[in-house]
Design a protein around this motif. Sequence first.
Motif, PDB file in Angstrom:
ATOM      1  N   SER A  30       0.842  -1.185   0.000  1.00  0.00           N
ATOM      2  CA  SER A  30       0.000   0.000   0.000  1.00  0.00           C
ATOM      3  C   SER A  30       0.880   1.239   0.000  1.00  0.00           C
ATOM      4  O   SER A  30       1.994   1.215   0.501  1.00  0.00           O
ATOM      5  CB  SER A  30      -0.884   0.033   1.249  1.00  0.00           C
ATOM      6  N   ASP A  31       0.359   2.331  -0.560  1.00  0.00           N
ATOM      7  CA  ASP A  31       1.023   3.614  -0.414  1.00  0.00           C
ATOM      8  C   ASP A  31       0.799   4.057   1.019  1.00  0.00           C
ATOM      9  O   ASP A  31      -0.235   3.779   1.613  1.00  0.00           O
ATOM     10  CB  ASP A  31       0.409   4.648  -1.362  1.00  0.00           C
ATOM     11  N   THR A 135       0.668  14.601  17.502  1.00  0.00           N
ATOM     12  CA  THR A 135      -0.517  13.888  17.013  1.00  0.00           C
ATOM     13  C   THR A 135      -0.166  13.321  15.648  1.00  0.00           C
ATOM     14  O   THR A 135       0.632  13.895  14.916  1.00  0.00           O
ATOM     15  CB  THR A 135      -1.763  14.793  16.908  1.00  0.00           C
ATOM     16  N   GLU A 136      -0.759  12.179  15.327  1.00  0.00           N
ATOM     17  CA  GLU A 136      -0.415  11.490  14.077  1.00  0.00           C
ATOM     18  C   GLU A 136      -1.672  11.005  13.364  1.00  0.00           C
ATOM     19  O   GLU A 136      -2.647  10.623  14.005  1.00  0.00           O
ATOM     20  CB  GLU A 136       0.442  10.271  14.380  1.00  0.00           C
ATOM     21  N   ARG A 137      -1.594  10.988  12.049  1.00  0.00           N
ATOM     22  CA  ARG A 137      -2.620  10.391  11.209  1.00  0.00           C
ATOM     23  C   ARG A 137      -1.899   9.602  10.133  1.00  0.00           C
ATOM     24  O   ARG A 137      -0.922  10.091   9.555  1.00  0.00           O
ATOM     25  CB  ARG A 137      -3.492  11.445  10.534  1.00  0.00           C
ATOM     26  N   PHE A 138      -2.351   8.395   9.875  1.00  0.00           N
ATOM     27  CA  PHE A 138      -1.735   7.581   8.846  1.00  0.00           C
ATOM     28  C   PHE A 138      -2.802   7.128   7.865  1.00  0.00           C
ATOM     29  O   PHE A 138      -3.913   6.798   8.253  1.00  0.00           O
ATOM     30  CB  PHE A 138      -1.045   6.353   9.461  1.00  0.00           C
ATOM     31  N   LEU A 139      -2.434   7.114   6.624  1.00  0.00           N
ATOM     32  CA  LEU A 139      -3.336   6.706   5.562  1.00  0.00           C
ATOM     33  C   LEU A 139      -2.616   5.681   4.699  1.00  0.00           C
ATOM     34  O   LEU A 139      -1.511   5.929   4.240  1.00  0.00           O
ATOM     35  CB  LEU A 139      -3.725   7.911   4.707  1.00  0.00           C
ATOM     36  N   GLU A 140      -3.233   4.531   4.518  1.00  0.00           N
ATOM     37  CA  GLU A 140      -2.684   3.531   3.609  1.00  0.00           C
ATOM     38  C   GLU A 140      -3.632   3.413   2.431  1.00  0.00           C
ATOM     39  O   GLU A 140      -4.819   3.244   2.600  1.00  0.00           O
ATOM     40  CB  GLU A 140      -2.542   2.169   4.318  1.00  0.00           C
ATOM     41  N   ARG A 141      -3.074   3.571   1.237  1.00  0.00           N
ATOM     42  CA  ARG A 141      -3.881   3.473   0.021  1.00  0.00           C
ATOM     43  C   ARG A 141      -3.475   2.240  -0.745  1.00  0.00           C
ATOM     44  O   ARG A 141      -2.314   1.880  -0.764  1.00  0.00           O
ATOM     45  CB  ARG A 141      -3.657   4.689  -0.862  1.00  0.00           C
ATOM     46  N   GLU A 142      -4.437   1.622  -1.363  1.00  0.00           N
ATOM     47  CA  GLU A 142      -4.142   0.438  -2.163  1.00  0.00           C
ATOM     48  C   GLU A 142      -3.994   0.806  -3.614  1.00  0.00           C
ATOM     49  O   GLU A 142      -4.497   1.747  -4.091  1.00  0.00           O
ATOM     50  CB  GLU A 142      -5.261  -0.583  -2.009  1.00  0.00           C
TER      51      GLU A 142
END
Length: 142
Positions: A30-31, A135-142
Amino acid sequence: MARQTKNSATIERLLGKTAEPKYEKLETQSDIAAALNWYNSNKDSKTAVKYITEFAKTLVERIDMKAYGEPQVIHFGEDDKQGFTLVQLIETSNICGHFCDDTGNFYLDVFSCKPYDRAVVRALVQEFFEPKRITERFLERE
């Protein structure tokens, strides 16, 4: 092989060509995009161009990326919007951030289609800038 989106297929059709991908993705990959905000960092001694540049170069090395050119660190803005902006192109995308002079806050985005260890990013932020809170946010893209 990377999936072809409807938009990319349309663009290729309109241009009359089919682009060959330079970077093949595994089906399970994933990205990854990480967005970190940190607050009240030690801003007095740590908002210099040289220090931010060193941070960017160290980050690229520690997350095992390949830099494309030197980090760009520019100070601009007016009033409470003044600060340094960081842009580091990497072979698989980019690292961008903005340091606010007024508050000592910093906002960092790390995007790559090559996987990396998000904990390494957080640890390096802590090492370089000693923020009081992250603070953190993570995004996984397929």
